[in-house]
Write an enzyme that holds these catalytic residues in place. Structure first.
Site: not given
Length: 445
Positions: A50, A116, A194
């Site tokens: 992403c 990740q 965030g």
């Protein structure tokens, strides 16, 4: 080595450009096949997440390879190559190795130390391997990168660096406002950083959180987490930010966008709308910067950014772990490149030894023709003696040339050997290929 890394990430491109360029899991084999049919490309791995889309390829030449890789990405994203290249990063040879190792270690992630990416890189390699686009060069490079990533996470506490940065930023806001209990926070960006910010604010007793994101549905995920902890929260898009700033006591910006998301005039407008007039703390945790630097000079605004946080964290455990990770990365890059340079001279050394063996064999045949009556045991002892002499003469220079070749610019030593002994570079390469494939492992990489 002719490895070229071309792509874009949160550091170089805006979210819209990234979304267009990202390759879906279903499309990756098709893009890999297209890459392998490019005239300049012999191997390719495509990493698509992403936050990044990157091609690692073995190419014939830099400019030709860059044109091929950019063309494939442009066709996939439906973008003009010239426009696409403005948001791209390009790394070649040693630079490509360093970049891939940094990516694998999580040092290039939006959230530093993100583990990740290791799984994502492993998956990208497996997909390329299955598609038949991985050869010996990328096999060795990617496997080494995965080991580097594991080593960095095993030997440092890099996973917690981002949390430390967020924790210090929220603590600064708490001190500036004499506590966060009952205060309002605006978090701009609903990604991993965030989420860390929202969690830290919740622990500090924040009264209400507004999650502003370009795609509100992503903000809703954070809202659900906060609501479970009984923290009033809502998700909004990025329109009307001045009004959101007017309502907030703390603004945390962490979008990872390529351009500034909160310019100075937006904060000026937000401050003008505040009733009653009260201080504002702005925490810019974006990389690159999300908030225009001049915001820190506004009256009533306290600015906290990654530069100031980094300086203060340098001597803390988190900072030291980040520094250790960088040291490990440099060590691994240097070691890998030295090994590659040393391996590059092996074909020449092999060809030299083969040339010497041919000379010995020819001279022994000549001896047989001149002294056919020579006793067999004597002939055998002479042959062994000649071979030992040649081996001893070649041992020191061949070992030394491999050592010298491991240093930058070491290829010149192999060139000197080929010139001095009139070795055919093509023959040397052929010897190397035969030797490398004759390992008994059955691998063709």
């Amino acid at each position: 080595m002719n490895v070229l890394a071309v792509g874009m990430s949160h550091r170089t491109a805006g979210l819209r450009e990234l979304e267009r360029a990202v390759v879906s899991v279903a499309d990756i084999p098709k893009v890999l096949d297209e890459l392998l049919h490019c005239s300049q490309v012999s191997e390719a791995v495509l990493l698509s997440t992403c936050n990044r889309v990157e091609i690692y390829a073995v190419v014939e030449t830099f400019h030709g390879g860059l044109s091929d890789l950019t063309g494939v990405l442009a066709r996939h994203s439906g973008t003009d190559p010239g426009h696409l290249s403005r948001g791209m990063h390009v790394h070649y040879a040693a630079g490509a190795v360093e970049h891939l190792f940094a990516v694998a270690a999580g040092l290039d992630s939006m959230v530093v130390g993100d583990a990740q990416i290791l799984g994502q890189l492993r998956s990208a390699y497996a997909t390329a391997d299955k598609a038949g686009t991985v050869g010996r060069a990328l096999h060795e490079l990617v496997q080494h990168a995965l080991r580097v990533g594991k080593r960095v996470h095993a030997e440092t506490d890099i996973d917690h660096v981002a949390a430390s940065v967020v924790g210090v930023a929220v603590a600064d806001a708490e001190r500036a406002l004499h506590g966060l209990a009952g205060r309002r926070a605006l978090v701009v960006g609903a990604g991993s950083m965030g989420a860390l910010a929202a969690t830290a604010l919740r622990r500090a007793g924040i009264g209400e959180v507004v999650i502003a994101n370009r795609t509100p549905v992503n903000g809703e995920r954070l809202v659900r987490v906060l609501s479970e902890d009984c923290v009033p929260a809502r998700a909004v898009d990025l329109t009307g930010l001045a009004e959101r700033i007017a309502e907030a006591d703390v603004v945390v910006a962490c979008t990872g966008a390529a351009d500034v998301v909160i310019p100075t005039d937006l904060v000026v407008e937000g401050m003008a709308r505040r009733t009653p007039v009260r201080p504002l703390v702005v925490c810019d945790l974006g990389m690159p910067r999300d908030v225009q630097a001049s915001v820190g000079a506004l009256t009533g605004v306290t600015m906290v950014d990654l530069d100031s946080l980094g300086r203060r964290l340098a001597d803390t455990p988190a900072g030291r772990h980040a520094g250790t990770a960088g040291t490990i990365l440099a060590e691994e890059v240097n070691g890998y490149l030295a090994a590659q340079r040393s391996a590059a001279v092996t074909p020449t050394v092999t060809a030299l030894r083969r040339r010497a063996a041919e000379v010995v064999d020819a001279e022994l045949l000549r001896l047989d023709s001149r002294l056919p009556e020579l006793d067999g045991s004597v002939r055998g002892e002479l042959a062994n003696t000649v071979r030992r002499v040649v081996d001893k003469l070649l041992h020191t220079p061949t070992v030394r040339v491999k050592q010298l070749a491991s240093s930058p610019g070491g290829a010149s030593y192999a060139d000197a050997l080929r010139e001095l002994f009139e070795l055919d570079p093509q023959a040397a390469a052929a010897v190397s290929t035969a030797t490398a494939d004759d390992t008994g492992t059955g691998e063709t990489r």
